[in-house]
Every structure is written in structure tokens, then in C-alpha cells.
Design a protein around this motif. Structure first.
Motif, PDB file in Angstrom:
ATOM      1  N   ASP A   1       0.849  -1.193   0.000  1.00  0.00           N
ATOM      2  CA  ASP A   1       0.000   0.000   0.000  1.00  0.00           C
ATOM      3  C   ASP A   1       0.882   1.240   0.000  1.00  0.00           C
ATOM      4  O   ASP A   1       1.613   1.496   0.954  1.00  0.00           O
ATOM      5  N   TYR A   2       0.802   2.028  -1.077  1.00  0.00           N
ATOM      6  CA  TYR A   2       1.613   3.234  -1.215  1.00  0.00           C
ATOM      7  C   TYR A   2       0.917   4.467  -0.651  1.00  0.00           C
ATOM      8  O   TYR A   2       1.434   5.574  -0.763  1.00  0.00           O
ATOM      9  N   LYS A   3      -0.279   4.295  -0.105  1.00  0.00           N
ATOM     10  CA  LYS A   3      -1.041   5.325   0.613  1.00  0.00           C
ATOM     11  C   LYS A   3      -1.655   6.395  -0.286  1.00  0.00           C
ATOM     12  O   LYS A   3      -2.802   6.776  -0.115  1.00  0.00           O
ATOM     13  N   GLU A   4      -0.879   6.923  -1.234  1.00  0.00           N
ATOM     14  CA  GLU A   4      -1.401   7.940  -2.156  1.00  0.00           C
ATOM     15  C   GLU A   4      -0.900   7.621  -3.561  1.00  0.00           C
ATOM     16  O   GLU A   4       0.279   7.299  -3.741  1.00  0.00           O
ATOM     17  N   ALA A   5      -1.795   7.726  -4.534  1.00  0.00           N
ATOM     18  CA  ALA A   5      -1.413   7.321  -5.887  1.00  0.00           C
ATOM     19  C   ALA A   5      -2.219   8.066  -6.946  1.00  0.00           C
ATOM     20  O   ALA A   5      -3.280   8.635  -6.669  1.00  0.00           O
ATOM     21  N   TYR A   6      -1.656   8.061  -8.148  1.00  0.00           N
ATOM     22  CA  TYR A   6      -2.394   8.442  -9.353  1.00  0.00           C
ATOM     23  C   TYR A   6      -2.865   7.114  -9.952  1.00  0.00           C
ATOM     24  O   TYR A   6      -2.048   6.255 -10.295  1.00  0.00           O
ATOM     25  N   PHE A   7      -4.195   6.937 -10.048  1.00  0.00           N
ATOM     26  CA  PHE A   7      -4.770   5.668 -10.487  1.00  0.00           C
ATOM     27  C   PHE A   7      -5.784   5.964 -11.591  1.00  0.00           C
ATOM     28  O   PHE A   7      -6.946   6.258 -11.333  1.00  0.00           O
ATOM     29  N   ASN A   8      -5.312   5.901 -12.819  1.00  0.00           N
ATOM     30  CA  ASN A   8      -6.164   6.228 -13.966  1.00  0.00           C
ATOM     31  C   ASN A   8      -6.803   4.948 -14.487  1.00  0.00           C
ATOM     32  O   ASN A   8      -6.169   4.136 -15.159  1.00  0.00           O
ATOM     33  N   ASP A   9      -8.095   4.789 -14.163  1.00  0.00           N
ATOM     34  CA  ASP A   9      -8.861   3.624 -14.610  1.00  0.00           C
ATOM     35  C   ASP A   9     -10.039   4.071 -15.467  1.00  0.00           C
ATOM     36  O   ASP A   9     -11.114   3.457 -15.453  1.00  0.00           O
ATOM     37  N   GLY A  10      -9.823   5.143 -16.213  1.00  0.00           N
ATOM     38  CA  GLY A  10     -10.886   5.679 -17.058  1.00  0.00           C
ATOM     39  C   GLY A  10     -11.325   4.706 -18.142  1.00  0.00           C
ATOM     40  O   GLY A  10     -10.636   3.721 -18.431  1.00  0.00           O
ATOM     41  N   PRO A  11     -12.464   4.983 -18.771  1.00  0.00           N
ATOM     42  CA  PRO A  11     -13.018   4.062 -19.772  1.00  0.00           C
ATOM     43  C   PRO A  11     -12.403   4.255 -21.156  1.00  0.00           C
ATOM     44  O   PRO A  11     -11.955   5.349 -21.521  1.00  0.00           O
ATOM     45  N   GLY A  12     -12.387   3.175 -21.938  1.00  0.00           N
ATOM     46  CA  GLY A  12     -12.041   3.249 -23.351  1.00  0.00           C
ATOM     47  C   GLY A  12     -10.582   3.558 -23.642  1.00  0.00           C
ATOM     48  O   GLY A  12      -9.762   3.765 -22.747  1.00  0.00           O
ATOM     49  N   ASN A  13     -10.265   3.582 -24.943  1.00  0.00           N
ATOM     50  CA  ASN A  13      -8.933   4.001 -25.376  1.00  0.00           C
ATOM     51  C   ASN A  13      -8.783   5.482 -25.072  1.00  0.00           C
ATOM     52  O   ASN A  13      -9.677   6.279 -25.379  1.00  0.00           O
ATOM     53  N   ARG A  14      -7.667   5.884 -24.491  1.00  0.00           N
ATOM     54  CA  ARG A  14      -7.572   7.257 -24.007  1.00  0.00           C
ATOM     55  C   ARG A  14      -6.131   7.693 -23.801  1.00  0.00           C
ATOM     56  O   ARG A  14      -5.206   6.877 -23.793  1.00  0.00           O
ATOM     57  N   SER A  15      -5.995   8.983 -23.591  1.00  0.00           N
ATOM     58  CA  SER A  15      -4.721   9.551 -23.153  1.00  0.00           C
ATOM     59  C   SER A  15      -4.738   9.633 -21.632  1.00  0.00           C
ATOM     60  O   SER A  15      -5.778   9.897 -21.025  1.00  0.00           O
ATOM     61  N   THR A  16      -3.598   9.381 -21.029  1.00  0.00           N
ATOM     62  CA  THR A  16      -3.465   9.518 -19.582  1.00  0.00           C
ATOM     63  C   THR A  16      -2.436  10.606 -19.315  1.00  0.00           C
ATOM     64  O   THR A  16      -1.365  10.621 -19.922  1.00  0.00           O
ATOM     65  N   SER A  17      -2.767  11.559 -18.442  1.00  0.00           N
ATOM     66  CA  SER A  17      -1.851  12.690 -18.259  1.00  0.00           C
ATOM     67  C   SER A  17      -2.040  13.341 -16.895  1.00  0.00           C
ATOM     68  O   SER A  17      -3.112  13.248 -16.283  1.00  0.00           O
ATOM     69  N   PHE A  18      -0.983  14.000 -16.434  1.00  0.00           N
ATOM     70  CA  PHE A  18      -1.051  14.801 -15.212  1.00  0.00           C
ATOM     71  C   PHE A  18       0.093  15.798 -15.211  1.00  0.00           C
ATOM     72  O   PHE A  18       1.032  15.701 -16.016  1.00  0.00           O
ATOM     73  N   MET A  19      -0.005  16.774 -14.318  1.00  0.00           N
ATOM     74  CA  MET A  19       0.992  17.841 -14.212  1.00  0.00           C
ATOM     75  C   MET A  19       1.790  17.702 -12.916  1.00  0.00           C
ATOM     76  O   MET A  19       1.274  17.265 -11.890  1.00  0.00           O
ATOM     77  N   LEU A  20       3.060  18.133 -12.975  1.00  0.00           N
ATOM     78  CA  LEU A  20       3.908  18.244 -11.791  1.00  0.00           C
ATOM     79  C   LEU A  20       4.559  19.621 -11.813  1.00  0.00           C
ATOM     80  O   LEU A  20       4.770  20.208 -12.881  1.00  0.00           O
ATOM     81  N   TYR A  21       4.932  20.120 -10.616  1.00  0.00           N
ATOM     82  CA  TYR A  21       5.466  21.482 -10.527  1.00  0.00           C
ATOM     83  C   TYR A  21       6.760  21.517  -9.698  1.00  0.00           C
ATOM     84  O   TYR A  21       6.756  21.880  -8.519  1.00  0.00           O
ATOM     85  N   PRO A  22       7.892  21.158 -10.312  1.00  0.00           N
ATOM     86  CA  PRO A  22       9.175  21.191  -9.595  1.00  0.00           C
ATOM     87  C   PRO A  22       9.689  22.594  -9.318  1.00  0.00           C
ATOM     88  O   PRO A  22      10.569  22.788  -8.469  1.00  0.00           O
ATOM     89  N   ASN A  23       9.197  23.598 -10.052  1.00  0.00           N
ATOM     90  CA  ASN A  23       9.489  25.013  -9.784  1.00  0.00           C
ATOM     91  C   ASN A  23      10.982  25.329  -9.783  1.00  0.00           C
ATOM     92  O   ASN A  23      11.463  26.112  -8.952  1.00  0.00           O
ATOM     93  N   LYS A  24      11.738  24.708 -10.672  1.00  0.00           N
ATOM     94  CA  LYS A  24      13.168  24.957 -10.847  1.00  0.00           C
ATOM     95  C   LYS A  24      14.016  24.636  -9.614  1.00  0.00           C
ATOM     96  O   LYS A  24      15.153  25.069  -9.512  1.00  0.00           O
ATOM     97  N   GLU A  25      13.462  23.874  -8.685  1.00  0.00           N
ATOM     98  CA  GLU A  25      14.170  23.606  -7.432  1.00  0.00           C
ATOM     99  C   GLU A  25      14.822  22.231  -7.395  1.00  0.00           C
ATOM    100  O   GLU A  25      15.463  21.875  -6.404  1.00  0.00           O
ATOM    101  N   HIS A  26      14.695  21.466  -8.493  1.00  0.00           N
ATOM    102  CA  HIS A  26      15.198  20.092  -8.485  1.00  0.00           C
ATOM    103  C   HIS A  26      15.922  19.784  -9.793  1.00  0.00           C
ATOM    104  O   HIS A  26      15.641  20.374 -10.832  1.00  0.00           O
TER     105      HIS A  26
END
Length: 224
Positions: free
Chosen positions: A124-149
């Protein structure tokens, strides 16, 4: 000369200007210095205008025969990550010793704390991105490192099918930082590494077919 080596050499003589917190230090020593607008900077043979955090062009401070720039201006010109730890008053250039989880500030419709979805192969990873949407699709999300990494270590798994054309992009410049043709379900949880120095925001996307689930454990995916 490699970027990291170049930064390591010049940063020793750079003026620390990471924010107002440094001005509250108790061991500051007053000096007399001058702005030198005649000094120009080249990076890999090309002239660059060094800028402050507000985007204004800056000149170096000349003091006892040496020129001093803010570390932030130099790191931006070289696409090297820089951050400041106010607690220890430490400037961090390049990768950090300890990883910083991407879970902080993560927002997406497929974000979940449901243990039925955050558990992968018995863990159990406690928190996750879990995309189980229907049909053929694109999966996407945003991250914001803000030039700090400096580097992103993204863990990702395909379940019941494959993820194809996975891209990690600088969303401000539409530059591809990493591309993976396919992540197969039988590979399990894989770690994708991407150089994200100088990047404010990331757009991560790929393609999946119907019934395929995309699983990203947010607590063990991290920046360094």
C-alpha cells in the motif's frame, strides 16, 4: 566543461542572494563593492543576459578583483537546479541528498487515497495516481518542480495492458525531456528518470487502451 563542474567552481565565489531570510543572519559583514555593467557572460560560446528572480537583467558586483553574481542567475543560465534550505541556511545546487516526494501539492481527478487503488502487488503506497478511465484514451497529469530540483524519478506501472508513447515534457517550452515508447504490464513498477533542471512545470502523458490502468505511487516517486 560539464555543467555541474562549472557550477561547483564558480559557485564558491558567487554572492548568496536566495531571499530575505539570509539577511537575518547574525554573522553578516558589511563591505564596499561596485556594480560592474561592463562584464559580459558567455555560456557554451553564446552571450547570455543573467537575470534576477523578477526577470531583470543584472550586472555583477565587483569586490577585491572578483565578480559576484547571484547563484540563482548562474544556475538559471546553466539549467542547474538550485534551492535554499532556510533551516540550515544551506544553498543546494544540483541533486539533493534526500528525495522530495511528488505527492506534495499533487492535484488530479485520478488522485486517490483509497487503499483498494493505492495498493500494488501487496504494498500500500497510501497515495497514488490511479487512472482507470473508460475506453482508449490519453493519460496525463501535471507536476510542478518550480526549478528547485535536478532530476525526476517517476515510478509508474501499467496494469491489464501497456502504456505507449509516454512523454515527460517541459510544459512551458513544450520540450520533450524523456520519451518511453512502451511500458509493458509484465515489467511491473518501473522508474523513469528525467533531467528537469530549470523546469517550472512538467506535463506527463501517454496512451492506453481500454481496461488498462495507469498506476503511479506518489509517495515513492520523487525529485532530487
Amino acid at each position: 566543461m560539464k555543467k555541474k563542474a562549472f557550477v561547483a567552481i564558480i559557485s564558491a565565489s558567487m554572492l548568496v542572494s536566495m531571499g530575505t531570510g539570509a539577511l537575518a543572519a547574525t554573522k553578516l559583514q558589511e563591505i564596499k563593492a561596485y556594480l560592474n555593467t561592463e562584464v559580459r557572460v558567455q555560456v557554451n560560446g553564446s552571450h547570455v543576459d543573467l537575470r534576477d528572480v523578477k526577470g531583470n537583467v543584472i550586472a555583477p558586483i565587483s569586490y577585491q578583483g572578483a565578480n559576484y553574481f547571484p547563484i540563482r542567475a548562474i544556475s538559471d543560465a546553466l539549467d542547474i537546479a538550485v534551492d535554499y534550505d532556510e533551516t540550515t541556511q544551506t544553498i543546494i545546487i544540483g541533486e539533493k541528498v534526500d528525495g522530495v516526494s511528488i505527492v506534495d501539492g499533487f492535484k488530479d481527478m485520478y488522485y486517490t487515497k483509497d487503499s483498494a487503488k493505492t495498493t500494488y502487488k501487496g504494498k500500500d503506497y497510501k497515495e497514488a495516481y490511479f487512472n482507470d478511465g473508460p475506453g482508449n484514451r490519453s493519460t496525463s497529469f501535471m507536476l510542478y518542480p518550480n526549478k528547485e530540483h535536478q532530476t525526476l524519478y517517476l515510478q509508474i506501472a501499467a496494469v491489464n495492458g501497456d502504456i505507449t508513447a509516454l512523454n515527460i515534457e517541459d510544459s512551458d517550452t513544450n520540450t520533450t525531456l524523456k520519451k518511453i515508447d512502451v511500458i509493458k504490464a509484465e515489467e511491473g513498477l518501473v522508474t523513469v528518470q528525467a533531467d528537469i533542471a530549470g523546469v517550472k512545470s512538467l506535463y506527463i502523458h501517454g496512451d492506453v487502451k481500454s481496461d488498462t490502468v495507469v498506476f503511479v505511487p506518489l509517495t515513492t516517486s520523487y525529485y532530487k
